[in-house]
Scaffold this motif. Structure first.
Motif, PDB file in Angstrom:
ATOM      1  N   LEU A   1       8.305   1.033   2.349  1.00 36.22           N
ATOM      2  CA  LEU A   1       6.899   0.754   2.055  1.00 36.22           C
ATOM      3  C   LEU A   1       6.001   1.085   3.241  1.00 36.22           C
ATOM      4  CD1 LEU A   1       4.746  -0.628   0.163  1.00 36.22           C
ATOM      5  CD2 LEU A   1       5.201  -2.706   1.475  1.00 36.22           C
ATOM      6  N   VAL A   2       6.402   0.627   4.424  1.00 34.75           N
ATOM      7  CA  VAL A   2       5.528   0.765   5.597  1.00 34.75           C
ATOM      8  C   VAL A   2       5.462   2.213   6.073  1.00 34.75           C
ATOM      9  CG1 VAL A   2       5.131  -0.008   7.963  1.00 34.75           C
ATOM     10  CG2 VAL A   2       5.868  -1.637   6.234  1.00 34.75           C
ATOM     11  N   MET A   3       6.548   2.949   5.985  1.00 31.33           N
ATOM     12  CA  MET A   3       6.508   4.361   6.354  1.00 31.33           C
ATOM     13  C   MET A   3       5.533   5.125   5.464  1.00 31.33           C
ATOM     14  SD  MET A   3       8.421   5.193   8.987  1.00 31.33           S
ATOM     15  CE  MET A   3       8.930   6.897   8.790  1.00 31.33           C
ATOM     16  N   ALA A   4       5.471   4.747   4.190  1.00 31.60           N
ATOM     17  CA  ALA A   4       4.593   5.447   3.251  1.00 31.60           C
ATOM     18  C   ALA A   4       3.130   5.071   3.407  1.00 31.60           C
ATOM     19  CB  ALA A   4       5.051   5.170   1.812  1.00 31.60           C
ATOM     20  N   HIS A   5       2.860   3.867   3.948  1.00 30.98           N
ATOM     21  CA  HIS A   5       1.475   3.368   3.987  1.00 30.98           C
ATOM     22  C   HIS A   5       1.094   2.839   5.371  1.00 30.98           C
ATOM     23  CE1 HIS A   5       1.158   3.723  -0.383  1.00 30.98           C
ATOM     24  NE2 HIS A   5       2.402   3.288  -0.422  1.00 30.98           N
ATOM     25  N   ALA A   6       1.713   3.365   6.408  1.00 33.06           N
ATOM     26  CA  ALA A   6       1.572   2.796   7.753  1.00 33.06           C
ATOM     27  C   ALA A   6       0.128   2.654   8.210  1.00 33.06           C
ATOM     28  CB  ALA A   6       2.359   3.650   8.754  1.00 33.06           C
ATOM     29  N   ASP A   7      -0.717   3.640   7.910  1.00 35.30           N
ATOM     30  CA  ASP A   7      -2.104   3.590   8.380  1.00 35.30           C
ATOM     31  C   ASP A   7      -2.924   2.488   7.716  1.00 35.30           C
ATOM     32  OD1 ASP A   7      -1.615   5.690  10.074  1.00 35.30           O
ATOM     33  OD2 ASP A   7      -2.420   7.217   8.733  1.00 35.30           O
ATOM     34  N   CYS A   8      -2.414   1.936   6.623  1.00 35.60           N
ATOM     35  CA  CYS A   8      -3.146   0.886   5.893  1.00 35.60           C
ATOM     36  C   CYS A   8      -2.491  -0.489   6.032  1.00 35.60           C
ATOM     37  CB  CYS A   8      -3.225   1.237   4.412  1.00 35.60           C
ATOM     38  SG  CYS A   8      -4.061   2.794   4.064  1.00 35.60           S
ATOM     39  N   VAL A   9      -1.380  -0.576   6.762  1.00 37.20           N
ATOM     40  CA  VAL A   9      -0.634  -1.833   6.863  1.00 37.20           C
ATOM     41  C   VAL A   9      -1.202  -2.706   7.979  1.00 37.20           C
ATOM     42  CG1 VAL A   9       1.617  -2.872   7.376  1.00 37.20           C
ATOM     43  CG2 VAL A   9       1.467  -0.852   5.905  1.00 37.20           C
ATOM     44  N   GLU A  10      -1.324  -4.003   7.690  1.00 35.99           N
ATOM     45  CA  GLU A  10      -1.807  -4.991   8.645  1.00 35.99           C
ATOM     46  C   GLU A  10      -0.837  -6.164   8.669  1.00 35.99           C
ATOM     47  OE1 GLU A  10      -6.591  -4.387   7.849  1.00 35.99           O
ATOM     48  OE2 GLU A  10      -5.412  -5.627   6.481  1.00 35.99           O
ATOM     49  N   ILE A  11      -0.878  -6.931   9.753  1.00 36.29           N
ATOM     50  CA  ILE A  11      -0.070  -8.144   9.852  1.00 36.29           C
ATOM     51  C   ILE A  11      -0.988  -9.335  10.066  1.00 36.29           C
ATOM     52  CG2 ILE A  11       2.042  -7.011  10.633  1.00 36.29           C
ATOM     53  CD1 ILE A  11       1.328  -7.771  13.506  1.00 36.29           C
ATOM     54  N   SER A  12      -0.566 -10.480   9.525  1.00 32.80           N
ATOM     55  CA  SER A  12      -1.351 -11.710   9.643  1.00 32.80           C
ATOM     56  C   SER A  12      -0.441 -12.855  10.078  1.00 32.80           C
ATOM     57  CB  SER A  12      -2.014 -12.057   8.307  1.00 32.80           C
ATOM     58  OG  SER A  12      -2.520 -13.371   8.320  1.00 32.80           O
ATOM     59  N   PRO A  13      -0.907 -13.714  10.988  1.00 34.73           N
ATOM     60  CA  PRO A  13      -0.097 -14.848  11.442  1.00 34.73           C
ATOM     61  C   PRO A  13      -0.270 -16.097  10.591  1.00 34.73           C
ATOM     62  CG  PRO A  13      -2.079 -14.749  12.749  1.00 34.73           C
ATOM     63  CD  PRO A  13      -2.157 -13.596  11.762  1.00 34.73           C
TER      64      PRO A  13
ATOM     65  N   LEU B   1      -1.202  -2.608  11.937  1.00 38.56           N
ATOM     66  CA  LEU B   1       0.163  -2.543  12.455  1.00 38.56           C
ATOM     67  C   LEU B   1       0.313  -1.515  13.564  1.00 38.56           C
ATOM     68  CD1 LEU B   1       3.185  -3.473  12.002  1.00 38.56           C
ATOM     69  CD2 LEU B   1       3.415  -1.365  10.674  1.00 38.56           C
ATOM     70  N   MET B   2      -0.110  -0.276  13.314  1.00 43.51           N
ATOM     71  CA  MET B   2       0.163   0.820  14.232  1.00 43.51           C
ATOM     72  C   MET B   2      -0.623   0.725  15.540  1.00 43.51           C
ATOM     73  SD  MET B   2       2.476   2.534  12.638  1.00 43.51           S
ATOM     74  CE  MET B   2       2.521   4.191  13.317  1.00 43.51           C
ATOM     75  N   ALA B   3      -1.678  -0.100  15.554  1.00 46.30           N
ATOM     76  CA  ALA B   3      -2.498  -0.235  16.769  1.00 46.30           C
ATOM     77  C   ALA B   3      -2.230  -1.558  17.487  1.00 46.30           C
ATOM     78  CB  ALA B   3      -3.976  -0.138  16.405  1.00 46.30           C
ATOM     79  N   THR B   4      -1.176  -2.255  17.081  1.00 49.82           N
ATOM     80  CA  THR B   4      -0.934  -3.600  17.605  1.00 49.82           C
ATOM     81  C   THR B   4       0.291  -3.637  18.505  1.00 49.82           C
ATOM     82  OG1 THR B   4      -1.964  -4.659  15.686  1.00 49.82           O
ATOM     83  CG2 THR B   4      -0.401  -5.983  16.947  1.00 49.82           C
TER      84      THR B   4
ATOM     85  N   VAL C   1      -1.372  -4.659   2.844  1.00 47.16           N
ATOM     86  CA  VAL C   1      -1.791  -3.267   2.686  1.00 47.16           C
ATOM     87  C   VAL C   1      -3.253  -3.285   2.275  1.00 47.16           C
ATOM     88  CG1 VAL C   1      -1.513  -1.108   1.422  1.00 47.16           C
ATOM     89  CG2 VAL C   1       0.504  -2.442   2.068  1.00 47.16           C
ATOM     90  N   GLN C   2      -4.080  -2.679   3.101  1.00 46.85           N
ATOM     91  CA  GLN C   2      -5.493  -2.580   2.764  1.00 46.85           C
ATOM     92  C   GLN C   2      -5.662  -1.450   1.758  1.00 46.85           C
ATOM     93  OE1 GLN C   2      -9.884  -2.449   4.898  1.00 46.85           O
ATOM     94  NE2 GLN C   2      -8.064  -2.226   6.159  1.00 46.85           N
ATOM     95  N   GLY C   3      -6.022  -1.812   0.542  1.00 50.84           N
ATOM     96  CA  GLY C   3      -6.086  -0.830  -0.534  1.00 50.84           C
ATOM     97  C   GLY C   3      -4.917  -1.027  -1.481  1.00 50.84           C
ATOM     98  N   SER C   4      -4.512   0.025  -2.151  1.00 55.00           N
ATOM     99  CA  SER C   4      -3.493  -0.080  -3.197  1.00 55.00           C
ATOM    100  C   SER C   4      -2.166   0.519  -2.750  1.00 55.00           C
ATOM    101  CB  SER C   4      -3.975   0.626  -4.460  1.00 55.00           C
ATOM    102  OG  SER C   4      -4.168   2.004  -4.202  1.00 55.00           O
ATOM    103  N   VAL C   5      -1.121   0.220  -3.536  1.00 49.43           N
ATOM    104  CA  VAL C   5       0.207   0.815  -3.331  1.00 49.43           C
ATOM    105  C   VAL C   5       0.568   1.514  -4.645  1.00 49.43           C
ATOM    106  CG1 VAL C   5       2.597   0.408  -2.646  1.00 49.43           C
ATOM    107  CG2 VAL C   5       0.787  -1.100  -1.787  1.00 49.43           C
TER     108      VAL C   5
END
Length: 210
Positions: free
Chosen positions: A136-148, A169-172, A192-196
């Motif tokens: 999932l993350v490889m396909a949508h890496a630019d839109c993936v976020e993490i939350s605590p 994700l990629m900037a963290t 994921v910001q947006g859709s899958v």
């Protein structure tokens, strides 16, 4: 943080929905609430209300072309409690809009089981989608976020939240992220910001519970 590093920590992700939602998910992909509302609701005034107000119950949308889709409720969220824990000048309406433009996954079974055990879900069937994190993350890496935090709940001493709650994700830097709030955070949600649209490619298991 790289997709590989995330997958090592959380090899599987979990998404909870209504069993009846699978037909539209398989056909349209896993869409955030905002995309479903914009696709299924033709009335601009009702669309605006749905985007910016709490849903006290699961909502089924119907459309002559698109069929049916289910919107998960916001029962664990209180707008009054939310107003007291928001930063960055955000209002509850702003926060609901942020939530409605994202697709959410639990990072582990612990969060999933806590939600399944909540009074809201007792006695009703739920569909659990289990996903391969790396795929999932490889396909949508630019839109993936993490939350605590559980960003859609304000039960029992709700955590503060704001524009920095969802970290790209990629900037963290993961270690710096863990210490950011003065404590050692853990990843609670993968977002994921947006859709899958290709969700079926990443699903490794579907479970109906209870």
């Amino acid at each position: 943080m790289t997709p590989e590093a995330l997958a090592r920590r959380h090899p599987r992700l979990y998404h909870l929905t209504a069993p009846a939602a699978w037909e539209s998910i398989a056909r349209l992909g896993l869409l955030p609430a905002a995309a479903l509302i914009e696709r299924f609701e033709p009335d601009p005034a009702r669309r605006e209300r749905l985007l910016a107000t709490r849903r006290p119950a699961e909502l089924v949308l119907e459309h002559p072309v698109h069929g049916r889709a289910a919107l998960t409720d916001n029962t664990p969220l209180s707008e009054r409690a939310l107003a007291a824990c928001l930063d960055d000048g955000l209002s509850p309406r702003d926060w609901l809009r942020l939530l409605n433009r994202r697709v959410f996954f639990w990072s582990d079974e612990r969060g999933l089981q806590r939600l399944l055990g909540a009074r809201l879900n007792r006695g009703r069937q739920r569909l659990v989608l289990v996903l391969d994190t790396l795929s999932l993350v490889m396909a949508h890496a630019d839109c993936v976020e993490i939350s605590p935090i559980n960003s859609g709940a304000t039960i029992r001493r709700p955590a503060r939240r704001g524009l920095a709650t969802f970290a790209p994700l990629m900037a963290t830097d993961y270690q710096a992220w863990r210490r950011r709030r003065g404590r050692l955070d853990r990843i609670v949600e993968i977002v994921v910001q947006g859709s899958v649209p290709d969700i079926e490619r990443h699903v490794v298991e579907r479970r109906i519970v209870p």
